[in-house]
Design a protein around this motif. Sequence first.
Motif, short mmCIF file in Angstrom:
data_model
loop_
_atom_site.label_atom_id
_atom_site.label_comp_id
_atom_site.label_asym_id
_atom_site.label_seq_id
_atom_site.Cartn_x
_atom_site.Cartn_y
_atom_site.Cartn_z
N LEU A 1 0.84 -1.18 0.00
CA LEU A 1 0.00 0.00 0.00
C LEU A 1 0.88 1.24 0.00
O LEU A 1 1.92 1.26 0.64
N PRO A 2 0.46 2.29 -0.72
CA PRO A 2 1.27 3.51 -0.72
C PRO A 2 1.20 4.19 0.65
O PRO A 2 0.19 4.15 1.32
N ASN A 3 2.32 4.79 1.06
CA ASN A 3 2.30 5.58 2.28
C ASN A 3 1.82 6.99 1.94
O ASN A 3 1.38 7.24 0.83
N ILE A 4 1.93 7.92 2.86
CA ILE A 4 1.39 9.26 2.63
C ILE A 4 2.06 10.00 1.49
O ILE A 4 1.49 10.90 0.91
N PHE A 5 3.29 9.59 1.11
CA PHE A 5 3.99 10.23 0.02
C PHE A 5 3.70 9.56 -1.32
O PHE A 5 4.24 9.96 -2.32
N GLY A 6 2.86 8.51 -1.36
CA GLY A 6 2.56 7.83 -2.59
C GLY A 6 3.53 6.74 -2.94
O GLY A 6 3.44 6.14 -3.99
N TYR A 7 4.49 6.45 -2.06
CA TYR A 7 5.46 5.40 -2.29
C TYR A 7 4.97 4.11 -1.63
O TYR A 7 4.34 4.14 -0.58
N SER A 8 5.29 2.98 -2.25
CA SER A 8 4.90 1.71 -1.65
C SER A 8 5.78 1.44 -0.44
O SER A 8 6.87 1.99 -0.32
N SER A 9 5.32 0.58 0.43
CA SER A 9 6.07 0.29 1.64
C SER A 9 7.12 -0.79 1.42
O SER A 9 7.79 -1.18 2.34
N THR A 10 7.28 -1.28 0.19
CA THR A 10 8.30 -2.28 -0.10
C THR A 10 9.64 -1.59 -0.31
O THR A 10 9.75 -0.38 -0.23
N ARG A 11 10.66 -2.36 -0.65
CA ARG A 11 12.02 -1.82 -0.80
C ARG A 11 12.13 -0.80 -1.92
O ARG A 11 12.91 0.12 -1.85
N HIS A 12 11.39 -0.98 -2.99
CA HIS A 12 11.48 -0.07 -4.12
C HIS A 12 10.70 1.20 -3.82
O HIS A 12 9.52 1.16 -3.52
N GLN A 13 11.36 2.33 -3.91
CA GLN A 13 10.76 3.61 -3.56
C GLN A 13 10.30 4.36 -4.82
O GLN A 13 10.73 5.45 -5.10
N THR A 14 9.41 3.75 -5.58
CA THR A 14 8.87 4.41 -6.76
C THR A 14 7.40 4.73 -6.52
O THR A 14 6.68 3.94 -5.91
N PRO A 15 6.93 5.88 -6.97
CA PRO A 15 5.54 6.23 -6.74
C PRO A 15 4.60 5.24 -7.42
O PRO A 15 4.84 4.84 -8.55
N GLN A 16 3.56 4.83 -6.72
CA GLN A 16 2.56 3.95 -7.30
C GLN A 16 1.74 4.73 -8.31
O GLN A 16 1.71 4.42 -9.47
N GLN A 17 1.06 5.74 -7.85
CA GLN A 17 0.35 6.68 -8.70
C GLN A 17 0.47 8.03 -8.01
O GLN A 17 0.03 8.19 -6.88
N PRO A 18 1.09 9.02 -8.67
CA PRO A 18 1.36 10.30 -8.02
C PRO A 18 0.12 10.96 -7.42
O PRO A 18 0.21 11.62 -6.41
N ASP A 19 -1.04 10.80 -8.02
CA ASP A 19 -2.22 11.48 -7.52
C ASP A 19 -2.79 10.83 -6.26
O ASP A 19 -3.72 11.36 -5.67
N GLN A 20 -2.27 9.68 -5.84
CA GLN A 20 -2.73 9.06 -4.61
C GLN A 20 -2.00 9.57 -3.38
O GLN A 20 -2.40 9.30 -2.27
N ALA A 21 -0.94 10.31 -3.58
CA ALA A 21 -0.16 10.81 -2.45
C ALA A 21 -0.94 11.88 -1.70
O ALA A 21 -1.63 12.70 -2.30
#
Length: 83
Positions: free
Chosen positions: A6-26
């Motif tokens: 699940l994306p955290n408050i910044f729109g990044y997933s909580s896994t090792r890879h720090q790439t935005p899932q969808q920018p508008d979800q942040a």
Amino acid sequence: MKEQSLPNIFGYSSTRHQTPQQPDQALLYRIHIAEAKLGVSRSTIYRLVNEGELVLIKIGKRSSGITAASLHALIERNKALAS
């Protein structure tokens, strides 16, 4: 079972890879992301915060973010002024 990230408050997933899932979800954008989205400098971001145009949220002692709502509202206000 497949792990769901699940994306955290910044729109990044909580896994090792720090790439935005969808920018508008942040909910918040880090300062450098807000700079890139608006195409302005870091000092301009802080000036807009001081003028009340953007909302800065402190997350920790050294961490903060700009609310996505205030960033999108600034863009919409500026669109209205341009037209």
